[in-house]
Every structure is written in C-alpha cells, then in structure tokens.
Design an enzyme around this catalytic site. Sequence first.
Site, PDB file in Angstrom:
ATOM      1  N   ASP A   1       0.764  -1.364   0.032  1.00 13.92           N
ATOM      2  CA  ASP A   1      -0.172   0.034   0.028  1.00 13.92           C
ATOM      3  C   ASP A   1       0.742   1.319   0.119  1.00 13.92           C
ATOM      4  O   ASP A   1       1.944   1.235   0.486  1.00 13.92           O
ATOM      5  CB  ASP A   1      -1.012   0.103   1.324  1.00 13.92           C
ATOM      6  CG  ASP A   1      -2.236  -0.921   1.248  1.00 13.92           C
ATOM      7  OD1 ASP A   1      -2.065  -1.720   0.159  1.00 13.92           O
ATOM      8  OD2 ASP A   1      -3.099  -0.839   2.072  1.00 13.92           O
TER       9      ASP A   1
ATOM     10  N   HIS B   1       3.896  -2.248   3.031  1.00 16.37           N
ATOM     11  CA  HIS B   1       3.717  -0.699   2.400  1.00 16.37           C
ATOM     12  C   HIS B   1       4.986  -0.728   1.622  1.00 16.37           C
ATOM     13  O   HIS B   1       6.082  -0.883   2.381  1.00 16.37           O
ATOM     14  CB  HIS B   1       3.643   0.035   3.521  1.00 16.37           C
ATOM     15  CG  HIS B   1       2.365   0.091   4.120  1.00 16.37           C
ATOM     16  ND1 HIS B   1       2.081  -0.765   5.240  1.00 16.37           N
ATOM     17  CD2 HIS B   1       1.000   0.812   4.188  1.00 16.37           C
ATOM     18  CE1 HIS B   1       1.028  -0.750   5.752  1.00 16.37           C
ATOM     19  NE2 HIS B   1       0.380   0.381   5.190  1.00 16.37           N
TER      20      HIS B   1
END
Length: 490
Positions: free
Chosen positions: A317, A459
Amino acid sequence: MKKSRYKHRKPWIDAAFISMIALLSISLIFLSYSTKSNAKQSTTDNKKSPEITKEESTIESAFPGILIKTEVSNDEYSPYSIQYPHSKVESFNTQIKNYIDEQLDTYLIAMQENKRIGSKAPGELNIAFEIFPHTSGSYSFVMVTGTYIGGANGYTSFHTTHLRTASGEVIEIDDLFGHDESKLIKLSSLVRDNIKKDPSLKDKILEEEMMLATEPKWSNFKEFALIEDTLVMYFEEYEIANGSAGAPIIAVPIAELSEQLVAPFKPIDTKDVLPKPSVEEDSEEVEVEQNSNDETSTQVDVQIGNAKTKQVALTFDDGPDPKVTPKILATLAKYDAKATFFMLGSRVEFYPEIAVDVLEAGHELGNHTWTHANLTNMTTNLITEEVSRTNNIIEQATGQEPTVFRPPYGAFNDDLMNILSLPVVLWDVDTLDWKYRDANHLLTSVKSSVHDGSTVLMHDIHLSTAQGLESVLAYLTSEGYTFVTVSELD
C-alpha cells in the site's frame, strides 16, 4: 474468489496504534525521496515546469464541532500537504496554526537554502492528524509531521493538542494530575518501565538520553494522547532510542495511574461516551453495521481470499516510491513472485514511471484513493472524486485501469460499497511494518499469521519493508507457497 465478512476481534490497543497508519503512511510516504537518475534527469531538464498551484479546502470531520482544513502546494522543488483541525475555540486554533506555520516556515527556509547552494533534490513536508475522543469529554489531536529536505533520510515528529469542546478548555499534561508535581515521579517511573518493556525498542534504547527525556518534568511529557484506557506518550527520533526505532510511541495503562489522575481523567467502566466514526481501522476483521429495520439492507461482501490452495497474495500500500518500490520489485522478480500494489493517486502523479515499472513487472494495480482519506467520513461526491481521480491517473500513467480497490484503514460502509465498481480487498495478515520499521520483524509477523489463501498487508514506502522482504519470500517458498495477485486467489 471466495468472499467473506470480517468481524472485529482485535484488542483495542492494537486498533488504537494501527489507526495511526493513516498519519504515519501519509507523513512517511515522502520521506524516502532520492535524486532522480542522470538518465531520468536528461529527459526532463528541457521540459517546461508545470504551473505551481496552491489549494485550500475545508470539510467536516466525524466529530461534532471539528473541521478539517487542508493546504496543498504542488511546487516540484518544495511541495507540501498539510491537514489540520479547526474548532470554534480560538485559543485552540491559534495553537494549532502556530505549529503549522512554524513547521512550514522551517521547511521552506531550508529548501530555499538548498536551492541557493545548488541542490536539485526535491523536498517534502506532509502534516496530517488523528482525533482520539476520551470519556473525560476531551479530544486528543495527534499531529504527525514528515519532513524531507535532502540528504539520506527524512524526519518524523509528533505534536499533540487537547481540547474539551464543551468548555472550550485546552488541556495540558499537568491538568490530568491536578498540577501536582509530586505525581510526576510515578508518571516518570511508569513511562520508563514501559519503554524498557516495549519489544520494538529492544536493543535500541539510548539509556542516558532516555533517562534525561523522562525526568519528572511536565515538559518531558507534553506530547501525549488519551486513547481509551491508555495514556500514550510520543517521543522524537533519537530522543530515547537510536534511529532504527523511528519516533517511539509508548503506552501506559491509565489503571496504573489511577491514584495520580484527577477526575474526570480517572479510569471508569463506561465506554464510548463520545461519538466515534464507524471505522474499524486497519483491523484484521471489519464488520459493517446493518440497519436491522431496513428490509432492503444486504450483507456487504469483501474479497479476502481463501485457503483452497497453497497460495499467498502479497500486497503493498501507499506507493509508488522512487527508492523503495524498485527494491521491492527486484526482490519479487528474484522469486518470480507476483503481488498487488494499492497505489495512492497523489503518488502516481509524482512517480508515473514507477507505476509503469510495477505493471511491466506483471503485478496487479490497485486503487488506494488519492489522499488516503477515511472515505466513511466523506460525501458521495468526495468519495467519487477520490476514487475516480486515482483510477484516471493510474490509467493515464500506465495505460491500464486498476482492477481492485482497498479503502484506507480498511474502513467502508454501505454508501461506499454502493459507489464502488471495483472489488474491495482487505487483508488477514497485518505485518505492522509501518509501526516497527524493522526488517526482521516483518518475517516474524508473517510467520505468526500466514496460512493458505492469506492476503498480506505491507507498504512499499518503508525501506525496512524492502530490506526484510527477501527473508519473507524465502520462508514462504520453503513452506510451499506460490505467490499470486489478489485477483488470482482461488
């Protein structure tokens, strides 16, 4: 693809810390800027720079009497994005604005000096915040500032402000203890104990600095938040631990301070006195509340994968990032692993070439909104803009629209589901890489939770994630897993 429904089961303390992902993600996404390669530079030097624009906006928050103000500049050399709370209490607004102005002035002056000495590396200032309501009637506003002004690394810092909206009173740390300095000794002792017990700070504590920063003085504990039944303390980078620890967050159970705190801050049994937005932030499971009186209400399904085959879906992400994403792509290629990248539109706009690299490497493109906003707090028009604007920039950059969608914080409701046309993808393995920023901890998190059909949340904005990814892939390969995109999960 199997679909199922989440139910919230995490302890509140995990949820409280995970709710900081919005801030940490948004404030840290620009911290790993690096100078563009000479090849890239040669193709862009002769291009006309886009017009510098500054935008300001104001929207309502999920909390009564609190507005959210946003200021954004697209200056290529010194861009910034600032989000801060605004209330009817002028003393509170003044305190917040003074902090914002100080951070912005410091950043712009530093970037002007960089330009004067010939530095071409762009900077970034990003300020975001989170609101935590408390049963005492107060709100804790936690500002997270991410600053990059050149060099190897960026810098993250916290600033907190506290308001009792009913009385308009701005709360300080000594108000919690009746201004009784004798109670500081107990506070200091508990903070030190919890620092030493925090597993994320193991072998990272700077003993002398820590003891100095936690001396029994009000000024040492001014950055705090009341979150449910915990007093959370925030420290600067290098203030109590080495650089690998980042900016430490320490939790002290309020029950341990019961005798020191004054009413109304003493722990009580009553929960959820203040209204909260209907968000299950970054939890392993999310339950969408249904109106039992609405016969047309339907269950909301979200894709999370299943365990029919020995598969795992790795997801990343908040990118793309010019320094971290390429490292992750290289590691994935080494193991012939496919993944899904949930991109922020604002990041794709900055780094379209990295988005192209992701697609060309065979990975799936996902939409993660433009600004990482909590969509459950927004109007239909704003939600549509967040999603469609991101779809458009991803297609413009790569020639392909995203095929899946992940709501920031995993937060969604019926209104959002009715608007979206893309499948909503959550996760069941949360590595907490944003919190620990520890390459070794990444594998520990995966080992403890992964199973057939898992969707793993990471991430591609944290260097530690890139550094720890190979050990994760090696372990999963040894366990017989194959790596697929979320859309490929059986």
